[in-house]
Design a protein around this motif. Structure first.
Motif, PDB file in Angstrom:
ATOM      1  N   GLY B 280       0.887  -1.339   0.119  1.00  9.44           N
ATOM      2  CA  GLY B 280       0.068  -0.004   0.128  1.00  9.44           C
ATOM      3  C   GLY B 280       0.822   1.198  -0.007  1.00  9.44           C
ATOM      4  O   GLY B 280       0.127   2.282   0.400  1.00  9.44           O
ATOM      5  N   ALA B 281       1.993   1.230  -0.283  1.00  5.40           N
ATOM      6  CA  ALA B 281       2.930   2.346  -0.184  1.00  5.40           C
ATOM      7  C   ALA B 281       2.888   2.960  -1.543  1.00  5.40           C
ATOM      8  O   ALA B 281       3.241   2.329  -2.592  1.00  5.40           O
ATOM      9  N   MET B 300      11.919   1.983   0.048  1.00  5.39           N
ATOM     10  CA  MET B 300      12.396   3.454  -0.077  1.00  5.39           C
ATOM     11  C   MET B 300      13.199   3.422  -1.423  1.00  5.39           C
ATOM     12  O   MET B 300      13.991   2.724  -1.659  1.00  5.39           O
ATOM     13  N   GLN B 451       2.608  14.281   0.192  1.00  2.00           N
ATOM     14  CA  GLN B 451       3.167  14.644   1.325  1.00  2.00           C
ATOM     15  C   GLN B 451       3.033  13.335   2.269  1.00  2.00           C
ATOM     16  O   GLN B 451       3.913  12.732   2.832  1.00  2.00           O
ATOM     17  N   LYS B 452       1.755  12.765   2.376  1.00  2.00           N
ATOM     18  CA  LYS B 452       1.526  11.549   3.146  1.00  2.00           C
ATOM     19  C   LYS B 452       2.251  10.378   2.691  1.00  2.00           C
ATOM     20  O   LYS B 452       2.451   9.423   3.460  1.00  2.00           O
ATOM     21  N   GLU B 453       2.673  10.357   1.225  1.00  2.00           N
ATOM     22  CA  GLU B 453       3.206   9.200   0.790  1.00  2.00           C
ATOM     23  C   GLU B 453       4.627   9.316   0.665  1.00  2.00           C
ATOM     24  O   GLU B 453       5.146   8.372   0.241  1.00  2.00           O
ATOM     25  N   SER B 454       5.092  10.457   0.834  1.00  2.00           N
ATOM     26  CA  SER B 454       6.451  10.632   0.883  1.00  2.00           C
ATOM     27  C   SER B 454       7.376   9.769   1.864  1.00  2.00           C
ATOM     28  O   SER B 454       6.785   9.175   2.739  1.00  2.00           O
ATOM     29  N   CYS B 455       8.217   8.893   1.402  1.00  2.00           N
ATOM     30  CA  CYS B 455       8.863   7.839   2.275  1.00  2.00           C
ATOM     31  C   CYS B 455       9.856   8.418   3.647  1.00  2.00           C
ATOM     32  O   CYS B 455      10.136   7.669   4.123  1.00  2.00           O
ATOM     33  N   GLY B 456       9.987   9.801   3.366  1.00  2.00           N
ATOM     34  CA  GLY B 456      10.744  10.313   4.271  1.00  2.00           C
ATOM     35  C   GLY B 456      12.306  10.341   4.169  1.00  2.00           C
ATOM     36  O   GLY B 456      12.831  10.377   5.421  1.00  2.00           O
ATOM     37  N   LYS B 457      12.748   9.750   3.173  1.00  2.00           N
ATOM     38  CA  LYS B 457      14.074   9.480   2.910  1.00  2.00           C
ATOM     39  C   LYS B 457      14.879  10.835   2.863  1.00  2.00           C
ATOM     40  O   LYS B 457      16.084  11.161   3.341  1.00  2.00           O
ATOM     41  N   ARG B 462      10.605  15.501   2.289  1.00  2.00           N
ATOM     42  CA  ARG B 462      10.047  15.096   3.571  1.00  2.00           C
ATOM     43  C   ARG B 462       9.722  16.256   4.021  1.00  2.00           C
ATOM     44  O   ARG B 462       8.444  16.597   4.775  1.00  2.00           O
ATOM     45  N   LYS B 466       5.921  19.243   3.192  1.00  2.00           N
ATOM     46  CA  LYS B 466       5.185  19.753   4.243  1.00  2.00           C
ATOM     47  C   LYS B 466       5.211  21.067   4.586  1.00  2.00           C
ATOM     48  O   LYS B 466       3.961  21.437   4.742  1.00  2.00           O
TER      49      LYS B 466
END
Lengths: 311, 597
Positions: B280-281, B300, B451-457, B462, B466
Motif C-alpha cells: 500500500g505504499a 524506499m 506529502q503523506k506518501e513521501s517515504c521520508g528518506k 520529507r 510539508k
C-alpha cells in the motif's frame, strides 16, 4: 584504473575514474557538506546537502553518489547550489529544537557548522509544525532525542553492519518518519547492546553518550585515542580529558571483526578512572580496607612457601 | 464445441462488481435456466468495459446491444423480450447526454466512437479466466512469433522500431530499456511488471489485469526473452484482490499449456513468473523502491545510477515496465512494429489509456491514439462537463502532474507537449474540474497526497512538501500573505531540483502548474480574502438576499447553531459571527435566497 579529466569550479583536474564527484572535489581541496555520507559505510544519497551543479544535467545531483565522467563540468558552490543547500538547511532548522546552548553536540554539530557556513538563522521562511516525539532516556548509555534527528540514516547503516544487530530502522512515512527500534520501543526494550557505534556517526545531537552529558562542552575536551585491549579486535576509544582530568571514555571507530562492545568501553573507562585503586579492597567490619593481592586471593601461605623454596 | 445463438456479456470489472454485476449475472443464469435457454445462450463474465459510470453493463451479442445500469428486476424483461422475442429493451439503452437519443449499439456510443483500443483490446470482450478466449483472439501468437522466428536482438530492434514508450509515467523508450538490460552481463536477470498503480483516480492497469491478464504475461515473456531473463515478478498492490486472483488463474493456465515455465512452446526458453503483493505504499511504484520492497526491505527509493538494467533486483540486471506497456507488446509482434508506429505522433507512438474522472458526464476508461486533443477526450468522449457548467482545468498525470486550462485544450496529447505545458502523461489520470473547483484547494489536495506518501528518506521531499502544504493550508484559511507565492515557487523549484526520486521531484508540480495558470486565484485568496470558486470555507460568508427571501423559516429551522433569525414572512438574516458555514441553509432554501461568497 584509468584516469579521467574533468573540470571542478573552473579548474581542470585529473582523477582516477570510478570515484565520486564528492571525492574528486575533496581531492582538489573543495569542502562539500555531507550529512548522510559516511566513507566505507553508506552513501544513500538521502540528505541532498551535497548537491552540485553539473553542466548539462537536468537536476542538481548529489555528489556523494554521482560518479565522475570524462569532460564533466562541476560547480560545487554555484548560486543554484548555494540556494538549494540553504533551502535544505532552512528546512532542517525549521524542524529542529535549536536548544544549541545546552545541546551536548554544540561545537561538533554538522547542522550548526553548515548553518553557520550558509548563514541560516531562525526563524527560517519555513516555520510550521515541529516534530514532537518522546525522548528516550530509558538506559544509562545512549540518550536519544528523535526531535533533533535529521534522518540521515547513518545510525541505521552502522547498526546493520554488525551481524545480529540491526536494532533500528526507518519507521512511518512522510513528515512522521523517524528512526525506531522494532515495534518502536525504548532502547532498553530492544536488542541494543549499547556499543554506541550509532553515537559515533550521528552528525547532530540526536544520539548522545549519556556518560558524557553535562561533563563539558565539546571544545573544552581533549581527546586521547586509545586502543582497547580487552580482546583481539583492537577497537579505538577516545579518553576525554577536561582540565587534565579524565571525564569519560567515548566510542571512536569500530574495527573489523567484532567491534566496539560495551564491555570494552566500560573497561577502558575503568582503567582510565583516576580514582581506581591498584590494590584490592576487602570488607572488614563494614569498611573497605586496602589489602595485598595475596591476602585478597587467600594465597598468602602458598606464596610464602614458594618464596622460601626459591631461597 | 458447443455453439450458442447468443452471448450475454456481463462486466466483471471492479467498477461493475461494486454496482452489483455479480447478482445480475446470477439472475441472468437463473432466468435462462428457467426459460430453458441455457443451452442456446451463453453468459460470459468479462473484464472492464471502461464505462464504469454506466455500470452494471450487460452486452448482448450478436447484435452488440449495450445495456447500462441494469438492475436485477430488469433481467426477466431482457431475457423474454430481447433473447426470446428479439425486441431490444429500449429503456435500458444508453442515452446520449445532450440529445437524449437512445443508442442501441456499443460502437455508436460517443464514449467509444473515438477510442482506439490496443492495450484494452480484449477487455470486456473475453472471459479473463479462460486462456482459450485469449488465444482465440490471437493471444500468445506474438510470443510464438518472437520465440520461433526472431533472435532476442531482433525482438529489441522491433521494439525500438515500434517507438513504444513507457506507459507508467516516465515515457522512456521501451526498446531502449530492454536493450540496456540485455547488454548487461550476467547469467541471472529479472523481468518485472510494475502493477502498483496508485495515482488517485487511475485504474487502467487494474482493468487490464482484471480484463486481460494474459496480455501482460505475454508481454513480460517477450521482454524476458529479449533481455535473457528466466524469472519475473509482478508487483501488484494488495488493494486489487480481483486482479491478483485473475493473475493467479492466468499464470496457472499458461503454465498448464506450456506457455509459461520450463521450455516454453518447446523452444528451450524458460521463464517463471511470481506475484508479489504490495503493502500500500504509493512510493513503491518508483522502480528502485519497488525492487527494495520485493527484496523484503522498506520500500524506499535508491539513487540511480546504478539503473535497474545494471543492478536491479537482488543486484541482478532487471527490466521494469508498467502493466499497460506490457499489454501493448503482443500487438507489436502480432501486427508488426510499422503498424504500431503508424498510430500516434512523431515521438509518441501508439495509444494511451486515460482514466476520466471528475466533473465529466461520462467517466471511465478511454484509450485514444496519441496526438488526439484534450478537447476531444473531454468533450467528445467524456461528453463535456456535468450540469453544463463551465470547464476550468484538467489535471493530467495524477498528483505528479499538472493542470491544463481551457486555452491549451487543443494541444495534441503526447509525452512532450504535456511536459511543455507543465503537466505530464503520468499514468494517464485525467481529473476534470469545472468552475466550482478552487485551484488552490486542488493543489492542496494533491500535495496532501504526495506529502503523506513521501517515504521520508530525502530532506527536500520529507520537509519541503510539508511546508508547501502548510502554506497552501494557510492560504485556504485566509491567512496567506503576498510573500507566500514566492516562497511556494522557490521551495517548489528546489524540491524539483534536489529530491531523490520521481515522487519528490514531481510533488511540487500541481502547485507550480496552478500558479502558472491560475495565479489570480491565489492572489484573490491572499489579497482579497476571497475564494472565487466558493470552496474555501474560511473565506466564505453566507448571506440572505432579501428580495428572494419569502420568510418561510426553513433555513432557520435547519441551522444547527441558530445563526438565522427573522419574523415569519419577512426576510431573514444570518448572524455571520455565529455561522459555521455548514451549507445546510442553502440546501434547504427553495427560493435561491441564500448565497455564499
Amino acid at each position: 584504473m584509468a584516469n579521467i579529466t574533468l573540470t571542478i569550479n573552473g579548474q581542470k583536474v585529473t582523477v582516477p575514474s570510478g570515484i565520486t564527484v564528492l571525492e574528486a572535489a575533496e581531492m582538489c581541496g573543495y569542502s562539500v557538506p555531507t550529512f548522510c555520507h559516511e566513507k566505507d559505510l553508506t552513501a544513500p544519497g538521502a540528505c541532498r546537502i551535497c548537491v552540485v551543479e553539473i553542466k548539462g544535467w537536468r537536476n542538481l545531483p548529489p555528489s556523494c553518489v554521482t560518479t565522475v565522467a570524462e569532460g564533466m563540468e562541476v560547480e560545487t558552490e554555484s548560486p543554484a547550489v548555494i540556494e538549494a543547500r540553504k533551502t535544505i538547511l532552512e528546512l532542517l532548522v525549521a524542524n529542529h529544537p535549536l536548544d544549541c546552548m545546552t545541546c551536548e553536540k554544540s561545537g561538533d554539530c554538522k547542522l550548526q557548522d553548515y548553518a553557520y557556513r550558509y548563514g541560516v538563522t531562525s526563524p527560517t521562511p519555513y516555520e510550521g509544525e515541529k516534530k514532537q516525539f518522546a525522548v528516550d532516556d530509558s538506559n544509562p548509555y545512549i540518550y536519544r532525542d528523535p526531535n533533533k534527528c535529521i534522518l540521515c540514516g547513518k545510525c541505521v547503516a552502522i547498526c546493520r553492519a554488525v551481524a545480529d544487530r540491526n536494532v533500528i530502522d526507518y519507521a512511518f512515512r512522510g513528515f512522521n518518519t523517524k528512526i525506531a527500534t522494532f515495534m518502536d520501543t525504548e532502547l532498553k526494550d530492544s536488542a541494543c547492546v549499547y556499543c554506541n557505534r550509532c553515537v559515533t556517526v550521528c552528525p547532530v545531537g540526536a544520539l548522545s553518550d549519556r556518560n558524557m552529558m553535562g561533563k563539558g562542552r565539546t571544545w573544552e575536551l581533549e581527546k586521547e585515542e586509545v586502543t582497547c585491549t580487552f580482546c583481539e579486535s583492537g577497537c579505538k576509544f577516545d579518553v576525554n580529558y577536561k582540565n587534565g582530568k579524565v571525564v569519560g571514555v567515548t566510542a571512536k571507530n569500530p574495527s573489523a571483526g567484532r567491534p566496539l562492545c560495551l564491555k570494552g568501553r566500560l573497561g577502558t573507562e575503568f582503567m582510565k578512572n583516576p580514582d581506581k585503586t591498584d590494590l584490592p579492597l576487602v570488607n572488614k567490619d563494614g569498611e573497605f580496607v586496602e589489602v595485598s593481592w595475596e591476602e585478597a586471593l587467600g594465597i598468602g601461605p602458598i606464596v610464602e612457601k614458594i618464596n622460601a623454596l626459591k631461597k | 464445441m458447443q455453439l450458442y445463438r447468443a452471448h450475454v456479456l456481463v462486466c466483471g470489472g471492479t467498477g461493475c462488481v461494486s454496482s452489483g454485476s455479480k447478482k445480475i449475472q446470477e439472475a441472468i443464469v437463473d432466468e435462462l435456466a428457467k426459460q430453458n435457454l441455457d443451452k442456446e445462450i451463453k453468459v460470459v463474465e468479462t473484464g472492464c468495459h471502461g464505462f464504469c459510470e454506466m455500470g452494471p453493463i450487460v452486452i448482448v451479442y450478436p447484435e452488440g446491444t449495450f445495456y447500462c445500469q441494469v438492475q436485477v428486476d430488469d433481467i426477466a424483461e431482457i431475457v423474454s423480450e430481447h433473447l426470446v422475442k428479439g425486441r431490444i429493451v429500449q429503456r435500458l439503452l444508453f442515452k446520449a447526454p445532450l440529445t437524449e437519443e437512445q443508442v442501441p449499439s456499443y460502437k455508436d456510443i460517443a464514449f467509444y466512437r473515438k477510442q482506439h483500443r490496443v492495450a484494452l483490446r480484449n477487455c470486456g470482450h473475453i472471459d479473463p479466466e479462460h486462456i482459450q478466449e485469449y488465444i482465440a483472439r490471437d493471444g500468445y501468437e506474438g510470443l510464438a512469433k518472437a520465440l520461433t522466428t526472431m533472435t532476442p536482438q531482433q525482438v529489441i530492434e522491433e521494439m525500438k522500431k515500434s517507438g513504444l514508450r513507457g506507459r507508467g509515467g516516465g515515457g522512456f523508450p521501451t526498446g531502449l530499456k530492454w536493450e540496456f538490460a540485455s547488454k548487461s552481463p550476467g547469467p541471472k536477470k529479472y523481468i518485472i511488471c510494475n502493477a502498483d498503480e496508485g495515482d488517485p483516480g487511475a485504474f487502467m492497469d487494474r482493468s487490464v489485469l482484471e480484463g486481460d491478464p494474459h496480455s501482460v504475461l505475454e508481454g513480460m515473456l517477450i521482454g524476458a526473452y529479449a533481455i535473457g531473463a528466466d524469472e519475473g515478478y509482478i508487483y501488484v498492490r494488495a488493494e486489487y484482490p480481483l486482479a491478483i486472483k485473475r493473475l493467479k488463474v492466468a499464470i496457472a493456465q499458461a503454465e498448464e499449456l506450456g506457455l509459461l515455465g520450463d521450455n516454453i512452446l518447446g523452444t528451450g526458453f524458460s521463464c517463471r513468473l511470481h506475484i508479489k503483493e504490495g503493502a500500500g505504499a504509493f512510493v513503491c511504484g518508483e522502480e528502485t523502491a519497488l525492487m527494495a520492497s520485493i527484496e523484503g526491505s522498506r520500500g524506499m527509493p535508491n539513487p540511480r545510477p546504478p539503473f535497474p538494467a545494471v543492478k536491479g533486483l537482488w543486484e541482478k540486471p532487471s527490466n521494469i515496465n508498467n502493466v499497460e506497456t506490457y499489454a501493448n507488446v503482443p500487438v507489436i509482434f502480432l501486427h508488426g512494429a510499422e503498424k504500431f508506429a503508424s498510430m500516434g505522433t512523431e515521438n509518441s507512438k501508439g495509444t494511451k489509456v486515460f482514466a476520466l474522472t471528475g466533473k465529466l458526464r461520462n467517466t471511465g476508461l478511454a484509450e485514444v491514439p496519441m496526438g488526439i486533443s484534450l478537447r476531444e477526450i473531454i468533450f467528445d468522449i467524456g461528453g463535456g462537463i456535468m450540469e453544463d457548467k463551465k470547464f476550468k482545468a484538467v489535471q493530467i498525470g495524477g498528483p505528479s502532474g499538472g493542470c491544463i486550462p481551457e486555452e491549451h485544450l487543443d494541444t495534441p496529447v503526447d509525452y512532450d507537449s504535456l511536459i511543455a505545458l507543465g503537466a505530464m502523461m503520468g499514468s494517464g489520470g485525467l481529473v476534470v474540474m469545472d468552475e466550482t473547483s478552487c485551484m488552490v484547494d486542488v493543489a492542496r489536495f494533491f500535495l496532501n497526497f504526495t506529502q503523506k506518501e513521501s517515504c521520508g528518506k530525502c530532506t527536500p521531499c520529507r520537509e519541503g512538501t510539508k511546508r508547501m502544504l502548510e502554506i497552501l493550508q494557510k492560504i485556504c484559511d485566509g491567512n496567506g500573505v503576498p510573500e507566500d507565492i514566492t516562497t511556494l515557487e522557490t521551495l517548489g523549484a528546489v524540491i524539483k531540483n534536489t529530491a531523490l526520486c520521481g515522487l519528490g521531484q514531481t510533488a511540487p508540480n500541481p502547485v507550480l502548474a496552478t500558479l502558472r495558470y491560475f495565479r489570480h486565484e491565489y492572489e484573490a485568496h491572499i489579497n482579497d480574502k476571497k475564494c472565487p470558486a466558493g470552496v474555501c470555507t474560511a473565506l466564505l460568508e453566507y448571506k440572505i438576499v432579501a428580495e428572494n427571501c419569502k420568510g418561510c423559516g426553513a433555513c432557520a429551522r435547519v441551522c444547527p447553531v441558530g445563526a438565522i433569525t427573522g419574523e415569519k414572512k419577512e426576510p431573514h438574516e444570518i448572524d455571520t459571527s455565529k455561522c459555521i458555514k455548514c451549507g445546510s441553509c442553502i440546501e434547504k432554501c427553495k427560493f435561491n435566497a441564500i448565497v455564499k461568497g
